[in-house]
Design a protein around this motif. Structure first.
Motif, PDB file in Angstrom:
ATOM      1  N   THR A 177       0.848  -1.190   0.000  1.00 39.74           N
ATOM      2  CA  THR A 177       0.000   0.000   0.000  1.00 39.74           C
ATOM      3  C   THR A 177       0.882   1.238   0.000  1.00 39.74           C
ATOM      4  OG1 THR A 177      -1.952   1.034   0.990  1.00 39.74           O
ATOM      5  CG2 THR A 177      -0.231   0.270   2.508  1.00 39.74           C
ATOM      6  N   HIS A 212      -7.948   9.903   0.769  1.00 36.32           N
ATOM      7  CA  HIS A 212      -9.055   9.320   0.019  1.00 36.32           C
ATOM      8  C   HIS A 212      -9.668  10.311  -0.984  1.00 36.32           C
ATOM      9  CE1 HIS A 212     -10.071   5.515   2.524  1.00 36.32           C
ATOM     10  NE2 HIS A 212      -8.775   5.765   2.570  1.00 36.32           N
ATOM     11  N   LEU A 263      -8.135  11.780  -5.689  1.00 34.44           N
ATOM     12  CA  LEU A 263      -8.363  10.749  -6.698  1.00 34.44           C
ATOM     13  C   LEU A 263      -7.226  10.688  -7.715  1.00 34.44           C
ATOM     14  CD1 LEU A 263     -12.194  11.055  -7.393  1.00 34.44           C
ATOM     15  CD2 LEU A 263     -10.979   9.932  -5.509  1.00 34.44           C
ATOM     16  N   ALA A 295     -13.754   1.002   5.629  1.00 36.96           N
ATOM     17  CA  ALA A 295     -13.413   1.815   4.453  1.00 36.96           C
ATOM     18  C   ALA A 295     -12.519   2.983   4.828  1.00 36.96           C
ATOM     19  CB  ALA A 295     -14.666   2.301   3.727  1.00 36.96           C
ATOM     20  N   ASN A 304      -5.410   4.105   1.651  1.00 39.55           N
ATOM     21  CA  ASN A 304      -5.984   4.704   0.443  1.00 39.55           C
ATOM     22  C   ASN A 304      -7.226   3.921   0.041  1.00 39.55           C
ATOM     23  OD1 ASN A 304      -5.205   2.575  -1.559  1.00 39.55           O
ATOM     24  ND2 ASN A 304      -3.112   3.244  -1.042  1.00 39.55           N
ATOM     25  N   VAL A 305      -7.964   4.437  -0.918  1.00 41.34           N
ATOM     26  CA  VAL A 305      -9.223   3.817  -1.338  1.00 41.34           C
ATOM     27  C   VAL A 305      -8.989   2.422  -1.893  1.00 41.34           C
ATOM     28  CG1 VAL A 305     -11.110   3.979  -3.005  1.00 41.34           C
ATOM     29  CG2 VAL A 305     -10.399   6.013  -1.735  1.00 41.34           C
ATOM     30  N   ALA A 306      -7.948   2.265  -2.706  1.00 41.85           N
ATOM     31  CA  ALA A 306      -7.686   0.967  -3.328  1.00 41.85           C
ATOM     32  C   ALA A 306      -7.317  -0.077  -2.281  1.00 41.85           C
ATOM     33  CB  ALA A 306      -6.586   1.087  -4.372  1.00 41.85           C
ATOM     34  N   CYS A 317      -8.351  -0.227   0.872  1.00 37.39           N
ATOM     35  CA  CYS A 317      -9.595  -0.643   1.527  1.00 37.39           C
ATOM     36  C   CYS A 317     -10.374  -1.607   0.632  1.00 37.39           C
ATOM     37  CB  CYS A 317     -10.447   0.576   1.858  1.00 37.39           C
ATOM     38  SG  CYS A 317      -9.713   1.717   3.043  1.00 37.39           S
ATOM     39  N   ALA A 318     -10.471  -1.273  -0.647  1.00 37.42           N
ATOM     40  CA  ALA A 318     -11.197  -2.122  -1.582  1.00 37.42           C
ATOM     41  C   ALA A 318     -10.531  -3.480  -1.723  1.00 37.42           C
ATOM     42  CB  ALA A 318     -11.300  -1.436  -2.943  1.00 37.42           C
TER      43      ALA A 318
END
Length: 249
Positions: free
Chosen positions: A95, A100, A103, A152, A156-158, A160-161
């Motif tokens: 990571t 977040h 983008l 969540a 970063n967002v990725a 968490c996903a």
């Protein structure tokens, strides 16, 4: 605690902060340990040499989770050396901190790297080793996830996903590979590794304060959770939190 003597455990990302704690815990329980690494050969070899003696000798072997051919080579080496694999711990991950809302900061290359390592990597490792894991009808896979999959909130967002995808894949594989192989996720909160200790103390204190148990997890506690998952013989497809109750806050 049931002894793991005579069993073999492979830990991808075994030379990292969490991986080392998991390797030590499983070795202390009697397992022979393969410290899987990608680029950290020297650290992996030093760790394997420092583990307590076991019925099956410890080793450091290359386990590049984004390289399926490399994982196939790992499986061949394990067959040649041991002829078995009882436990697979998918601990390799990656990571990078990106806010977040930024983008543009989460560019395609970083997103691809995170998903390839954190999602495709565990799947590829299971795919490469599944025949060994299934051989005695009692194999177990432990995926190292994160509470970021639920909250969540994370680096970063990725990321968490990727952990949400890993937990979902844990359930799918548990169903697909039963009854010969159990698949479980261990889902830590923030763990006080050397990497986390290098961060700002006020941030670490804030994270601990937001956790009902008012501290961060120790790496050794994640190792103990992995050992518990290995020994929960009637548990599969489960997500086991080791987070101090953080999602409750």
């Amino acid at each position: 605690m049931t002894s793991l003597a005579g069993s073999l455990a492979i830990i991808t990302g075994g030379a990292g902060g969490l991986g080392e704690a998991i390797c030590r815990t499983l070795a202390d329980a009697g397992a022979g340990v393969v410290v899987g690494y990608n680029r950290s050969a020297a650290a992996a070899e030093a760790l394997a040499a420092a583990l307590p003696p076991a019925a099956l000798p410890h080793a450091a072997l290359r386990a590049p989770v984004t390289d399926s051919a490399g994982l196939a080579a790992l499986a061949e080496e394990v067959v040649a050396r041991y002829g078995r694999c009882d436990i697979l711990v998918n601990c390799a991950g990656t990571t990078r901190f990106v806010p977040h809302a930024d983008l543009d900061g989460l560019d395609d290359a970083l997103m691809d790297q995170i998903l390839a390592t954190n999602v495709r990597g565990p799947f590829a490792a299971v795919r490469a080793l599944r025949h060994l894991l299934a051989a005695n009808g009692k194999g177990v896979v432990v995926n190292i996830s994160s509470i970021a999959a639920v909250t969540a909130m994370g680096s970063n967002v990725a990321y968490c996903a990727s952990k949400a995808a890993l937990d979902n894949m844990t359930k799918s594989l548990a169903r697909a590979l039963a009854p010969a192989i159990r698949v479980v996720s261990v889902s830590p909160g923030l763990v006080d590794t050397e990497f986390v200790k290098s961060m700002d103390q006020s941030w670490r204190d804030e994270q601990a304060a937001r956790t009902p148990l008012k501290r961060l997890a120790a790496p050794e506690e994640i190792g103990q959770a992995v050992l518990a998952a290995v020994q929960l013989n009637f548990t599969t497809g489960a997500i086991i939190p080791v987070d101090g109750g953080r999602p409750l806050a």
